[in-house]
Design an enzyme around this catalytic site. Sequence first.
Site, PDB file in Angstrom:
ATOM      1  N   GLU A  35       0.853  -1.186   0.000  1.00  0.00           N
ATOM      2  CA  GLU A  35       0.000   0.000   0.000  1.00  0.00           C
ATOM      3  C   GLU A  35       0.887   1.232   0.000  1.00  0.00           C
ATOM      4  O   GLU A  35       1.867   1.302   0.739  1.00  0.00           O
ATOM      5  CB  GLU A  35      -0.855  -0.027   1.272  1.00  0.00           C
ATOM      6  CG  GLU A  35      -1.993   0.932   1.268  1.00  0.00           C
ATOM      7  CD  GLU A  35      -2.911   0.724   2.487  1.00  0.00           C
ATOM      8  OE1 GLU A  35      -3.236   1.743   3.114  1.00  0.00           O
ATOM      9  OE2 GLU A  35      -3.276  -0.417   2.796  1.00  0.00           O
ATOM     10  N   GLY A  36       0.571   2.191  -0.875  1.00  0.00           N
ATOM     11  CA  GLY A  36       1.339   3.436  -0.929  1.00  0.00           C
ATOM     12  C   GLY A  36       0.424   4.614  -0.702  1.00  0.00           C
ATOM     13  O   GLY A  36      -0.699   4.460  -0.216  1.00  0.00           O
ATOM     14  N   GLY A  37       0.886   5.806  -1.060  1.00  0.00           N
ATOM     15  CA  GLY A  37       0.092   7.012  -0.863  1.00  0.00           C
ATOM     16  C   GLY A  37      -1.249   6.967  -1.583  1.00  0.00           C
ATOM     17  O   GLY A  37      -2.303   7.152  -0.983  1.00  0.00           O
ATOM     18  N   PHE A  38      -1.201   6.710  -2.897  1.00  0.00           N
ATOM     19  CA  PHE A  38      -2.438   6.674  -3.690  1.00  0.00           C
ATOM     20  C   PHE A  38      -2.550   5.391  -4.496  1.00  0.00           C
ATOM     21  O   PHE A  38      -3.273   5.330  -5.482  1.00  0.00           O
ATOM     22  CB  PHE A  38      -2.503   7.881  -4.635  1.00  0.00           C
ATOM     23  CG  PHE A  38      -2.631   9.193  -3.918  1.00  0.00           C
ATOM     24  CD1 PHE A  38      -3.843   9.575  -3.375  1.00  0.00           C
ATOM     25  CD2 PHE A  38      -1.532  10.020  -3.753  1.00  0.00           C
ATOM     26  CE1 PHE A  38      -3.965  10.781  -2.688  1.00  0.00           C
ATOM     27  CE2 PHE A  38      -1.640  11.224  -3.072  1.00  0.00           C
ATOM     28  CZ  PHE A  38      -2.858  11.612  -2.540  1.00  0.00           C
ATOM     29  N   SER A  39      -1.812   4.358  -4.072  1.00  0.00           N
ATOM     30  CA  SER A  39      -1.903   3.105  -4.815  1.00  0.00           C
ATOM     31  C   SER A  39      -1.901   1.911  -3.872  1.00  0.00           C
ATOM     32  O   SER A  39      -1.416   1.986  -2.738  1.00  0.00           O
ATOM     33  CB  SER A  39      -0.756   2.989  -5.826  1.00  0.00           C
ATOM     34  OG  SER A  39       0.478   2.910  -5.170  1.00  0.00           O
ATOM     35  N   TYR A  40      -2.465   0.815  -4.367  1.00  0.00           N
ATOM     36  CA  TYR A  40      -2.578  -0.424  -3.615  1.00  0.00           C
ATOM     37  C   TYR A  40      -2.154  -1.559  -4.538  1.00  0.00           C
ATOM     38  O   TYR A  40      -2.482  -1.540  -5.723  1.00  0.00           O
ATOM     39  CB  TYR A  40      -4.029  -0.645  -3.162  1.00  0.00           C
ATOM     40  CG  TYR A  40      -4.555   0.482  -2.318  1.00  0.00           C
ATOM     41  CD1 TYR A  40      -4.531   0.409  -0.929  1.00  0.00           C
ATOM     42  CD2 TYR A  40      -5.051   1.654  -2.912  1.00  0.00           C
ATOM     43  CE1 TYR A  40      -4.984   1.467  -0.156  1.00  0.00           C
ATOM     44  CE2 TYR A  40      -5.498   2.716  -2.139  1.00  0.00           C
ATOM     45  CZ  TYR A  40      -5.464   2.618  -0.767  1.00  0.00           C
ATOM     46  OH  TYR A  40      -5.892   3.667   0.008  1.00  0.00           O
ATOM     47  N   VAL A  41      -1.447  -2.526  -3.987  1.00  0.00           N
ATOM     48  CA  VAL A  41      -1.054  -3.683  -4.792  1.00  0.00           C
ATOM     49  C   VAL A  41      -1.648  -4.927  -4.152  1.00  0.00           C
ATOM     50  O   VAL A  41      -1.447  -5.193  -2.962  1.00  0.00           O
ATOM     51  CB  VAL A  41       0.483  -3.813  -4.900  1.00  0.00           C
ATOM     52  CG1 VAL A  41       0.842  -4.995  -5.797  1.00  0.00           C
ATOM     53  CG2 VAL A  41       1.098  -2.532  -5.454  1.00  0.00           C
ATOM     54  N   LYS A  56      -1.881  -3.555  -9.482  1.00  0.00           N
ATOM     55  CA  LYS A  56      -1.625  -2.237  -8.899  1.00  0.00           C
ATOM     56  C   LYS A  56      -2.809  -1.342  -9.222  1.00  0.00           C
ATOM     57  O   LYS A  56      -3.158  -1.145 -10.384  1.00  0.00           O
ATOM     58  CB  LYS A  56      -0.330  -1.650  -9.488  1.00  0.00           C
ATOM     59  CG  LYS A  56       0.036  -0.287  -8.892  1.00  0.00           C
ATOM     60  CD  LYS A  56       1.378   0.202  -9.427  1.00  0.00           C
ATOM     61  CE  LYS A  56       1.804   1.512  -8.798  1.00  0.00           C
ATOM     62  NZ  LYS A  56       3.124   1.964  -9.276  1.00  0.00           N
ATOM     63  N   ASP A 155      13.678   7.020  -9.892  1.00  0.00           N
ATOM     64  CA  ASP A 155      13.429   6.573  -8.514  1.00  0.00           C
ATOM     65  C   ASP A 155      13.972   5.154  -8.303  1.00  0.00           C
ATOM     66  O   ASP A 155      13.283   4.274  -7.800  1.00  0.00           O
ATOM     67  CB  ASP A 155      11.939   6.642  -8.187  1.00  0.00           C
ATOM     68  CG  ASP A 155      11.680   6.637  -6.670  1.00  0.00           C
ATOM     69  OD1 ASP A 155      12.605   6.987  -5.901  1.00  0.00           O
ATOM     70  OD2 ASP A 155      10.564   6.281  -6.252  1.00  0.00           O
TER      71      ASP A 155
END
Length: 312
Positions: A35-41, A56, A155
């Site tokens: 889980e990230g800021g505006f994304s989910y895997v 994703k 990145d």
Amino acid sequence: LNNVPVGMGQALCICSRGSITIDNKKYYFVQKLDEGGFSYVDLVEGAKDGQFYALKRILCHDRQARQEAQTEVEMHQMFNHPNILSLVAYAFSDSGGKTEAWLLLPFVRKGTLWSVLEKLRDKGSSMPENQILKIFRGICSGLKTIHDKGYAHRDLKPTNVLLDEEDRPVLMDLGSMNRARIEVRGSREAMTVQDWAAQRCTISYRAPELFNVESHCIIDERTDIWSLGCVLYCMMMLEGPYDLIFQKGDSVALAVQNPVTIPSTCSYSNGLQTLLSSIMVSNPQERPGVGWVLDQVQDLQSRSPNTQTNMV
């Protein structure tokens, strides 16, 4: 379930129904992976082929976010290389004024390079030099393909490198990628690039020239070479060269102005240490290109005992 609000709720709705459809193919939700800021895997399974995939989901909260997700899709589609993560399928889901981008990606079971390094650190172990060279060569190979097409990753870090069962590295998270050469004309443009880098390029792997962008300069793909050096350092020392500085709250921007120091306890060959020092040069004009780095790695491999020199 139909009363679940859209947006984040939409994702809950998908999972609770147990399946999603992309390109007329059904995939069953198995479990959450990340889980990230505006994304989910999520881990999903193909209903027809029984294969596992990583799904994703990017929440696009405005038009710009949707464009960024579209760019990430296009970056994946541009490359067909064993060291760059491929895109199996994608879709944009629009519901109630909210948009989600769904990127279906291969599932790499072993996880990220960082998770492998963490396990070594927990065991008080280290990575053998021939394994470092094998993995690093694959990373360089993928990066060279990106640079040859006129793009930069921006990145690169151990959490953005997946490793398969044969230790083949796969570069992922292409969401920060853009054209390799960015011409900066004036202080306003410099500030725009600097702000963008602060958002998209992880601080402890960010190149020195992205902390204080000069008013008239060209930022190019050699930002990736700096990050590449940080990744190599991390493989050797099991932590990034600036991780502790960041964790202590000290200035990474200041620290990256000085040459990287290799601990005296480092047990790797002089050849590998010299390669690291030649990559991590603060002045981007003096930093080598990825082709040169790849040549050096291959040379070290040919001189290293017990090393398979076949391409990764």
